[in-house]
Design a protein around this motif. Structure first.
Motif, PDB file in Angstrom:
ATOM      1  N   ASN A  47       0.832  -1.210   0.000  1.00  0.00           N
ATOM      2  CA  ASN A  47       0.000   0.000   0.000  1.00  0.00           C
ATOM      3  C   ASN A  47       0.861   1.253   0.000  1.00  0.00           C
ATOM      4  O   ASN A  47       0.537   2.252  -0.662  1.00  0.00           O
ATOM      5  CB  ASN A  47      -0.929  -0.003   1.208  1.00  0.00           C
ATOM      6  CG  ASN A  47      -2.015  -1.048   1.104  1.00  0.00           C
ATOM      7  OD1 ASN A  47      -2.284  -1.577   0.027  1.00  0.00           O
ATOM      8  ND2 ASN A  47      -2.652  -1.369   2.217  1.00  0.00           N
ATOM      9  N   LEU A  48       1.957   1.210   0.754  1.00  0.00           N
ATOM     10  CA  LEU A  48       2.861   2.360   0.779  1.00  0.00           C
ATOM     11  C   LEU A  48       3.481   2.604  -0.593  1.00  0.00           C
ATOM     12  O   LEU A  48       3.606   3.752  -1.036  1.00  0.00           O
ATOM     13  CB  LEU A  48       3.959   2.128   1.812  1.00  0.00           C
ATOM     14  CG  LEU A  48       3.623   2.475   3.260  1.00  0.00           C
ATOM     15  CD1 LEU A  48       4.764   2.059   4.169  1.00  0.00           C
ATOM     16  CD2 LEU A  48       3.343   3.947   3.418  1.00  0.00           C
TER      17      LEU A  48
ATOM     18  N   ASP B   2       3.494   5.886  -5.579  1.00  0.00           N
ATOM     19  CA  ASP B   2       3.268   6.051  -7.019  1.00  0.00           C
ATOM     20  C   ASP B   2       2.176   7.089  -7.272  1.00  0.00           C
ATOM     21  O   ASP B   2       2.309   7.942  -8.162  1.00  0.00           O
ATOM     22  CB  ASP B   2       2.880   4.707  -7.628  1.00  0.00           C
ATOM     23  CG  ASP B   2       2.603   4.802  -9.111  1.00  0.00           C
ATOM     24  OD1 ASP B   2       3.528   5.151  -9.867  1.00  0.00           O
ATOM     25  OD2 ASP B   2       1.458   4.538  -9.521  1.00  0.00           O
ATOM     26  N   TYR B   3       1.091   7.032  -6.491  1.00  0.00           N
ATOM     27  CA  TYR B   3       0.039   8.033  -6.644  1.00  0.00           C
ATOM     28  C   TYR B   3       0.560   9.434  -6.321  1.00  0.00           C
ATOM     29  O   TYR B   3       0.200  10.408  -6.993  1.00  0.00           O
ATOM     30  CB  TYR B   3      -1.139   7.700  -5.732  1.00  0.00           C
ATOM     31  CG  TYR B   3      -1.952   6.503  -6.180  1.00  0.00           C
ATOM     32  CD1 TYR B   3      -1.861   6.017  -7.475  1.00  0.00           C
ATOM     33  CD2 TYR B   3      -2.816   5.858  -5.302  1.00  0.00           C
ATOM     34  CE1 TYR B   3      -2.594   4.922  -7.887  1.00  0.00           C
ATOM     35  CE2 TYR B   3      -3.567   4.755  -5.706  1.00  0.00           C
ATOM     36  CZ  TYR B   3      -3.448   4.294  -6.997  1.00  0.00           C
ATOM     37  OH  TYR B   3      -4.179   3.211  -7.412  1.00  0.00           O
ATOM     38  N   GLN B   4       1.368   9.543  -5.288  1.00  0.00           N
ATOM     39  CA  GLN B   4       1.896  10.849  -4.900  1.00  0.00           C
ATOM     40  C   GLN B   4       2.786  11.423  -5.996  1.00  0.00           C
ATOM     41  O   GLN B   4       2.776  12.631  -6.254  1.00  0.00           O
ATOM     42  CB  GLN B   4       2.683  10.718  -3.590  1.00  0.00           C
ATOM     43  CG  GLN B   4       3.239  12.023  -3.052  1.00  0.00           C
ATOM     44  CD  GLN B   4       2.142  12.966  -2.607  1.00  0.00           C
ATOM     45  OE1 GLN B   4       1.104  12.538  -2.138  1.00  0.00           O
ATOM     46  NE2 GLN B   4       2.380  14.248  -2.765  1.00  0.00           N
TER      47      GLN B   4
ATOM     48  N   LEU C 180       0.221  11.901   0.393  1.00  0.00           N
ATOM     49  CA  LEU C 180      -0.499  10.639   0.604  1.00  0.00           C
ATOM     50  C   LEU C 180       0.367   9.603   1.303  1.00  0.00           C
ATOM     51  O   LEU C 180      -0.147   8.725   1.999  1.00  0.00           O
ATOM     52  CB  LEU C 180      -0.989  10.090  -0.735  1.00  0.00           C
ATOM     53  CG  LEU C 180      -1.948  10.977  -1.533  1.00  0.00           C
ATOM     54  CD1 LEU C 180      -2.295  10.307  -2.862  1.00  0.00           C
ATOM     55  CD2 LEU C 180      -3.208  11.264  -0.745  1.00  0.00           C
ATOM     56  N   THR C 181       1.679   9.690   1.140  1.00  0.00           N
ATOM     57  CA  THR C 181       2.560   8.673   1.725  1.00  0.00           C
ATOM     58  C   THR C 181       2.642   8.776   3.239  1.00  0.00           C
ATOM     59  O   THR C 181       3.158   7.859   3.888  1.00  0.00           O
ATOM     60  CB  THR C 181       3.971   8.796   1.137  1.00  0.00           C
ATOM     61  OG1 THR C 181       4.505  10.093   1.443  1.00  0.00           O
ATOM     62  CG2 THR C 181       3.941   8.608  -0.367  1.00  0.00           C
TER      63      THR C 181
ATOM     64  N   LEU D 160      -9.077   4.697   0.037  1.00  0.00           N
ATOM     65  CA  LEU D 160      -9.523   4.880   1.414  1.00  0.00           C
ATOM     66  C   LEU D 160      -8.300   4.958   2.316  1.00  0.00           C
ATOM     67  O   LEU D 160      -7.554   3.983   2.461  1.00  0.00           O
ATOM     68  CB  LEU D 160     -10.433   3.722   1.836  1.00  0.00           C
ATOM     69  CG  LEU D 160     -10.923   3.751   3.287  1.00  0.00           C
ATOM     70  CD1 LEU D 160     -11.773   4.991   3.550  1.00  0.00           C
ATOM     71  CD2 LEU D 160     -11.710   2.490   3.627  1.00  0.00           C
ATOM     72  N   LEU D 161      -8.107   6.123   2.931  1.00  0.00           N
ATOM     73  CA  LEU D 161      -7.009   6.332   3.865  1.00  0.00           C
ATOM     74  C   LEU D 161      -7.544   6.274   5.291  1.00  0.00           C
ATOM     75  O   LEU D 161      -8.726   6.051   5.517  1.00  0.00           O
ATOM     76  CB  LEU D 161      -6.334   7.674   3.591  1.00  0.00           C
ATOM     77  CG  LEU D 161      -5.831   7.878   2.153  1.00  0.00           C
ATOM     78  CD1 LEU D 161      -5.270   9.280   1.990  1.00  0.00           C
ATOM     79  CD2 LEU D 161      -4.781   6.841   1.802  1.00  0.00           C
ATOM     80  N   GLY D 162      -6.665   6.483   6.252  1.00  0.00           N
ATOM     81  CA  GLY D 162      -7.080   6.379   7.642  1.00  0.00           C
ATOM     82  C   GLY D 162      -8.131   7.392   8.029  1.00  0.00           C
ATOM     83  O   GLY D 162      -9.006   7.111   8.845  1.00  0.00           O
TER      84      GLY D 162
END
Length: 690
Positions: free
Chosen positions: A270-271, A276-278, A301-302, A328-330
């Motif tokens: 996930n990290l 990659d998204y960041q 996001l990381t 979905l993040l925390g």
């Protein structure tokens, strides 16, 4: 210790145990300095010892002992032999990874020591642990004549207690990095021909047994999945109840280790996804909403924990549907749009008209602290996410690819919201190392968030702490009771009720002073107008009671008082609700303790101030309107009086009398002449005179 005789060399060496695993210690004369040096991997004792497969236990056990074994015991010995043989093969492959790939890469200076430690983390320590377990199994076989009587103590010491915790830490660190390591190796092979040639040559060696590096790195994870199955089979065929119970306990420890490693692998993957998204994130689409752009333009996001992700369809309107990658993040639900190679955060409006200043825009970032879900009656694959914030409520309709996927999404979102409410803050992760080029000398591999390696992760420890012996202090019971009823005790205790009341009193006093100043100013202005000249038309047509600056000041004060009143009303509602809950708690027979520090004088002050503010909010505008209407009536009377005095001013009486005489003569003689008679007498045509 083990004695090894290397073929081709008259040297006897002893297999000793060192800090980095078994090493070779020479005890006799070796090759002369002038003789050619053999390859290092050919002299490595691990590869020499583990190259041949171990003999089968049936071939080594005494025949009379074999014939006396029952069918169940024979099956038990078969599984124990399988455990020993597969552990032998596993240690061998880990040694290949170390001696054929890791160490030569460092010797050839293709990778630095830091880069090797991130690609093959804790490899030496991991080999040491597996080698110790292999040696203990080998010792049991030799002591019992290849028919093992008791194995429970050996496996329980391996997978339970402090040894199990250390083993879990090493395996979690190694396995969680394997996906990242494979990506880095693949990237380096594309960029560095020398590195690629080395990997291809190493994979072609017979020690690899036709396996590539990408097949060898995941072997540790595969090994962890086999331990519980093997131990369960051993316990299934064990007659002794004590022995069976210990083996089952060992199998349970293996399952805990496997679950922990799976979680670590998932978290690390996930990290890497978030990284990659960041890297591809584009926040320019938030600019229509100034507040959102200011808050999230530099979002990282990381630094957050990703719980789940997947494709969804965002139905903004009936005609407008957008394919998004939902993350979905925390504490957040993020809707990313793929545009070429970018992941875009973009606001959308349900109206085709561009909304001014971003109002009523649907944000692609949803805060979970004020979210609840509802089903869509017309579509089983869709669900509503209702998000409340300062500007009101916003409703998002999201559609999953299937009914099962929709259920998964609703479950994970509800779980995240519940965890956020319980903990009060989302989990954050720190990812060392930047997103620079792979294998930078300063690059640190992504670290697992639970590097402590305990058998229990943070959530397990939290659950265990909840099951500890609870305090008998009635205050704790009251706090638990209020928390169950939905009271935010931390937020309530940190609020400033007394400060709100004090500020409201100051505002009220200042407003009264302002009103008195306005009345005096109005009286003075009225006296000046009465004592002046007859006045100009401008002063009559523009009856201003307050100056523009004074009017703005009064409006600002009234608005401030309204805000203070709303806050006091909220405090009063919470106070009444708290009283009701406390009364229920007292009826249940629990002693009531004072947990919120609000004195009776403060409560009375709040009620008094609320009454004053309510009265002031009614009287202040009324008084202003009355003063204004009174002034307008006075000015109207003055204007009418002046008009009556000057009604005949400027008229000429002589002209009026002459006009009156002409009107009288016209009425007697008539206003017209007969044009026909005049023509007959004078025989010429004349026009009629008026």
């Amino acid at each position: 210790m083990a004695l090894i005789l290397s073929e081709g060399f008259n040297v006897i060496s002893t297999l000793a145990f060192g800090a980095e695993g078994p090493v070779l210690v020479f005890e006799g004369p070796g090759p002369s300095p002038t003789s050619p040096s053999p390859q290092l991997e050919e002299m490595e004792p691990r590869l020499l010892e583990f190259e041949p497969d171990p003999p089968n236990w049936r071939e080594q056990a005494p025949p009379e002992a074999l014939s006396s074994l029952s069918k169940k015991e024979t099956k038990r010995q078969e599984v124990i032999n399988e455990l020993f043989a597969t552990e032998h093969a596993h240690v061998r492959m880990l040694s290949v990874l170390q001696m054929v790939f890791s160490k030569p890469l460092g010797r050839e200076e293709l990778l630095t020591s830091d880069e090797l430690s991130t690609i093959f983390p804790s490899l030496d320590e991991l080999i040491e642990e597996h080698y110790k377990f292999y040696e203990s199994l080998k010792k049991l076989r030799l002591e019992d004549g290849f028919i093992v009587k008791s194995i429970s103590t050996t496996v329980l010491n391996r997978f339970g207690g402090p040894e199990g915790e250390w083993f879990q830490k090493l395996t979690a660190r190694f396995c969680s990095h394997q996906s990242w390591a494979l990506d880095q190796i693949k990237s380096r092979q594309r960029r560095d021909p020398r590195f690629n040639s080395f990997i291809l040559e190493a994979e072609s060696k017979p020690q690899c047994r036709r396996l590539q590096l990408k097949d060898i790195i995941p072997i540790e994870m595969q090994r962890l999945t086999k331990y519980p199955l093997l131990l369960e089979n051993i316990a299934k065929n064990t007659e002794d109840p004590i022995e069976k119970e210990k083996i089952q306990q060992s199998a349970e420890c293996c399952r805990k280790i496997l679950n922990h490693v799976n979680e670590e692998v998932k978290v690390m993957e996930n990290l890497l996804t978030l990284r990659d998204y960041q890297r591809r994130l584009d926040t320019s689409g938030l600019k229509p909403s100034n507040d959102l752009y200011t808050e999230y333009k530099n979002i990282d996001l990381t630094q957050k924990m990703m719980l789940y992700e997947g494709p969804l369809t965002w139905k903004v309107t009936k005609e407008k549907a957008i394919e998004v990658q939902c993350v979905l993040l925390g504490d957040l639900l993020v809707l990313l749009q793929r545009q070429d190679d970018k992941m875009v955060l973009k606001c959308h409006s349900k109206s085709n008209i561009v909304v001014q200043e971003g109002k009523q825009m649907l944000s692609p970032i949803i805060k979970l602290d004020s979210v609840f879900l509802r089903e869509v009656a017309t579509d089983r694959k869709a669900f509503y996410v209702i998000f409340t914030w300062d500007s009101g409520a916003q409703i998002y309709e999201l559609v999953a690819q299937s009914v099962g996927e929709r259920k998964i999404w609703t479950d994970v979102i509800k779980s995240a919201v519940d965890d956020l409410k319980k903990s009060g803050a989302p989990m954050k992760l720190t990812l060392p190392g930047g997103g620079g080029a792979p294998f930078s000398p300063t690059l640190a591999g992504p670290m697992s968030p639970t590097e402590n390696g305990g058998l229990k992760n943070s959530s397990d420890r939290d659950k265990d702490s909840l099951t500890d012996e609870k305090s008998t202090d009635p205050r704790h019971k009251l706090i638990d009771f209020l928390s169950d009823k939905g009271f935010d005790l931390i937020g309530h205790s940190n609020s400033d009720q007394e400060k709100v009341a004090s500020n409201a009193l100051d505002e009220e006093d200042h407003s009264q002073t302002t009103d008195r100043g306005v009345e005096e100013e109005n009286d003075n202005s009225g006296e000046k107008e009465d004592a002046g000249t007859k006045g100009e038309e401008e002063s009559i047509s523009a009856p201003l009671v307050l100056s523009q600056e004074r009017m703005e000041e009064v409006c600002r004060r009234l608005h401030s008082l309204e805000e203070q009143l709303k806050r006091l009303q909220t405090i009063e509602e919470e106070h009444h609700k708290l009283q009701e809950v406390l009364s229920k708690f007292s009826l249940e027979g629990e002693p009531i303790e004072k947990t919120i520090n609000i004195s009776e004088s403060t409560k009375n002050s709040i009620l008094t101030i609320e009454g004053i503010l309510l009265l002031l909010c009614v009287l202040a505008p009324s008084a202003t309107l009355l003063c204004k209407s009174k002034k307008l009536r006075g000015l109207e009377k003055k204007k009418m009086k002046k008009e009556e005095e000057n009604i005949y001013q400027g008229l000429n009486l002589d002209d009026c009398c002459a006009t009156y005489d002409q009107i009288e003569r016209c009425q007697v003689q008539g206003p017209y002449q007969d044009v026909g008679n005049i023509i007959e007498e004078e025989e010429e045509i004349q026009l009629e005179k008026p």
